[in-house]
Design a protein around this motif. Sequence first.
Motif, PDB file in Angstrom:
ATOM      1  N   ARG A 172       1.143  -1.735  -0.010  1.00 18.73           N
ATOM      2  CA  ARG A 172       0.003  -0.142   0.147  1.00 18.73           C
ATOM      3  C   ARG A 172       0.538   0.858  -0.261  1.00 18.73           C
ATOM      4  N   GLN A 173       1.970   0.860   0.936  1.00 17.78           N
ATOM      5  CA  GLN A 173       2.640   2.178   1.116  1.00 17.78           C
ATOM      6  C   GLN A 173       3.621   2.406  -0.649  1.00 17.78           C
ATOM      7  N   ASP A 216      -8.710  -5.912   3.571  1.00 18.93           N
ATOM      8  CA  ASP A 216      -9.356  -5.087   4.041  1.00 18.93           C
ATOM      9  C   ASP A 216     -10.570  -3.970   3.449  1.00 18.93           C
ATOM     10  N   ARG A 217      -9.187  -2.960   3.461  1.00 21.90           N
ATOM     11  CA  ARG A 217      -9.959  -1.898   2.369  1.00 21.90           C
ATOM     12  C   ARG A 217      -9.318  -1.506   0.618  1.00 21.90           C
ATOM     13  N   SER A 218     -10.153  -1.224  -0.174  1.00 20.48           N
ATOM     14  CA  SER A 218      -9.005  -0.745  -1.593  1.00 20.48           C
ATOM     15  C   SER A 218      -8.042  -0.759  -0.953  1.00 20.48           C
ATOM     16  N   ILE A 226      -5.330   1.988  -3.771  1.00 25.48           N
ATOM     17  CA  ILE A 226      -5.518   3.199  -5.135  1.00 25.48           C
ATOM     18  C   ILE A 226      -4.222   3.950  -5.882  1.00 25.48           C
ATOM     19  N   LEU A 227      -4.416   3.934  -6.810  1.00 22.44           N
ATOM     20  CA  LEU A 227      -2.692   4.376  -7.315  1.00 22.44           C
ATOM     21  C   LEU A 227      -3.782   5.560  -8.489  1.00 22.44           C
ATOM     22  N   ILE A 273     -14.058  -4.440   3.791  1.00 16.20           N
ATOM     23  CA  ILE A 273     -15.139  -3.907   4.953  1.00 16.20           C
ATOM     24  C   ILE A 273     -14.618  -1.855   3.786  1.00 16.20           C
ATOM     25  N   ALA A 274     -14.046  -1.518   3.036  1.00 14.69           N
ATOM     26  CA  ALA A 274     -14.422  -0.564   2.899  1.00 14.69           C
ATOM     27  C   ALA A 274     -13.749  -0.135   1.288  1.00 14.69           C
ATOM     28  N   GLY A 275     -14.185   0.519   0.338  1.00  7.08           N
ATOM     29  CA  GLY A 275     -14.157   0.984  -0.601  1.00  7.08           C
ATOM     30  C   GLY A 275     -14.890   0.044  -1.040  1.00  7.08           C
ATOM     31  N   ALA A 276     -14.502   0.409  -2.739  1.00  6.65           N
ATOM     32  CA  ALA A 276     -16.242   0.238  -3.783  1.00  6.65           C
ATOM     33  C   ALA A 276     -15.059  -0.589  -4.894  1.00  6.65           C
ATOM     34  N   GLU A 277     -13.479  -0.640  -4.542  1.00  8.14           N
ATOM     35  CA  GLU A 277     -13.086  -1.683  -5.564  1.00  8.14           C
ATOM     36  C   GLU A 277     -11.894  -2.281  -4.843  1.00  8.14           C
ATOM     37  N   VAL A 291     -15.518  -6.905  -3.289  1.00 12.18           N
ATOM     38  CA  VAL A 291     -16.882  -6.856  -2.260  1.00 12.18           C
ATOM     39  C   VAL A 291     -17.676  -5.912  -3.672  1.00 12.18           C
ATOM     40  N   GLY A 292     -16.389  -4.547  -4.000  1.00 13.60           N
ATOM     41  CA  GLY A 292     -16.940  -4.656  -5.273  1.00 13.60           C
ATOM     42  C   GLY A 292     -16.539  -5.734  -7.055  1.00 13.60           C
TER      43      GLY A 292
END
Lengths: 406, 365
Positions: A39-40, A61-63, A65-66, A89-93, A113-114
């Motif tokens: 992620r970093q 557990d969450r999206s 993003i780049l 539990i978080a983020g749509a992608e 989840v998405g």
Amino acid sequence: MMNLNAIKLMSILALSAVVSACSQGPEQAPELSFQDSFRQALETATSGDVITVPEGTFAFDRSLILNTDGVTIRGQGMEKSILSFKGQIAGAEGLSVSASDFTIEDLAIEDTVGDALKVNEGNNIVIRRIRTEWTNGPDVNNGAYGIYPVQTTNVLIEGNVAIAASDAGVYVGQSKQVIVRNNRAEFNVAGIEVENTIGADVYQNVANNNTGGILVFNMPSIPQRGYATRVYDNDVNNNNTANFAAPGTAVSGVPAGSGIMVNSNDQVEIFNNRVADNNTANILISSYFSANYAGQRTLAAEFDPYPEEILIYDNTFSGGGRAPGFDYLVQLKNAIYGVDGAFPDIIWDGIIDPNKPEEKPVICVVNGDALLLNIDAGNEFENAGVDMQKHNCTVAKLAPIELAGT
Amino acid sequence: MNGLTRTKLTITFWLCAALLSGCGQGEVKHFNTDDYPKALSDWGVIELQGEHLKVNDSAVVYDLNTALFSDYALKLRTVFVPNGESAGYHPEDTFAMPVGSIISKTFFYPKDSQGRLVTTGAWQGDPKDVSTATHQLVETRLLVRQIDGWDAVSYIWQGDEAYLSVAGKLQRFKLTNDKPLNYLVPSRNQCASCHATNHTTGEIRPIGIKSRHLNRTTDLYQENQLTHWQSKGILKGVVKPPAGNALWNDPDANLNHRARSYLDINCGHCHNPAGAADTSGLLLDYADHPKLVMGYCKPPIAAGRGSGGRLYSIVPGHPEASILSFRLETNNPAMMMPELGRSLVHNEGVELVSSWIADLEGECI
């Protein structure tokens, strides 16, 4: 001297207390897990970075993003490097990318989840040997799209595997200059869907066991109208999975048993495909009005709901058409061909633009003895029938897509 | 003067200087993108003094007419413009702010005696009323105007300091009803998910620093914020500002105005003609769009399950049949809107939008 030293020491302690209160973070964190370091790396990426994913299954557990142009994400293989979003539990992608000159290859994104991988706006996008999968199999609660570039230009989608998306396994939306090749899409509602896209070549893919195998659609009310898609050399078989899309979505109107389907799109060339055993029909061509989702909706004036300049040739068809996915199609099939009969290989809703009935060929078929049934959906099927003379025409063939920089 | 006394004096001076400059009671400091300090207080914009939040005297506290819903968090906003400079007014767009400007937004909740977060808290907008004895500080986000544009950075509160966070964090709290709150502190890239309001350029911009969001007399200053900013010298060129957005919960305001104001700030950062959600063809910023584009009888494009099985974004008269209401009523991350920034349902916001839809005339055939 003792006093002075004591004061000095105290002062230094006091000073360092002040300094530490002001600028020191919490204690140095222990070595980051791969999840955190990955992620970093995405968050701090600079152009030219190659971010690698080692072998292993990594839970998020969450999206992710780049937003940085010029980044490559590379795993060790779609069965080896797995980003798992089970329980997200978080983020749509799973992974959301807003960047150009982006390459991702050799990893899997599971159980988001998405959407699994969304690339929103960017040029020069390569998505290669990625697997997107909902490991529980077809389910309305799965995420919508597996591989989802939208508003992208100069896009190569190759060698991917997309399984069990509740909308489309591979979905190319509102893009330009796209090649989709050598992918395998199975058990999605739509295997591969090209929507509102200008200039796409879709070839050497395997689209089996979806609700609909390969879809070329135009939707209204969005900035770009699509046209010019070639669908060729694909294997499109047994797309008979019950439609498990959420009601109200465009693909919820796709009858189970659809091989290759064109809706409201123009200049689509379908050739050299091997299309078999799709129980509604091996090829379906329709206007916006007969897509099950449409009803009679307010359409933007500039939207063209009619398919035009569709060219079908040299495909190999077998089987199919025996058990259409919608009741009205079953009744129609039974009425014309009998309970044990089958639709021909190509069915068309027959709805044409009333303002320009003879202007452009609607569908040209040069495909041996393959037949096209006009179901006359605009007139309650009154004059449903086959008249191949009307499809004995041709339109100019499209030029191959050539991607810049390849 | 003997040596000892001189040393004492020097040390005393040093200590004071360190306190003053190091802990933000002095000037606001600017840092470049690659050099952000680990501690929020190093910026000098906002910090804890004892139990209380203290805003630098050279920063101006402000509020929006209607703000983005963020899991019922309260928000303290400040704007700092370098001394002698000022922002340039614009009637619709984000004000042009000089290099060195810093906007801060601190997210916090009232808490009960067991430390559980209260989602019904009221606050009159005075930073002095925010105390760690009665409030849980969560994060402070900064927008910093660098030479090459705006940059976003978040700090997460821990004890009496907030620390730099690049990757964001899921903060787990408990609400007064004992339900968990998974509060997402955004990563740097996630800041851009909302603040790159022009998704094509990807440029980060403040969202609230617009005339329509600020044009109001607040309790804190007892004067119009645009006037206040001018009197502080941080804003120039204001000419007949158009009426501000409504306060979403102002019972005296027009329902349509309240709902459009709510959609504007909660949706318009993506659902605008250049935004990330222009892919949907649904535009919800407060502009004069055709009805279809605003969602009236508009079918979804790529909503997936987010349609909730409903056919149109807005069915006039029928919130129960409108995708817009469904998107606000759910907190499933695959289906909810906005996609980021909440894990709870804003029940009062749903009620507003649904009342508005119920009040709209027309039908979808």
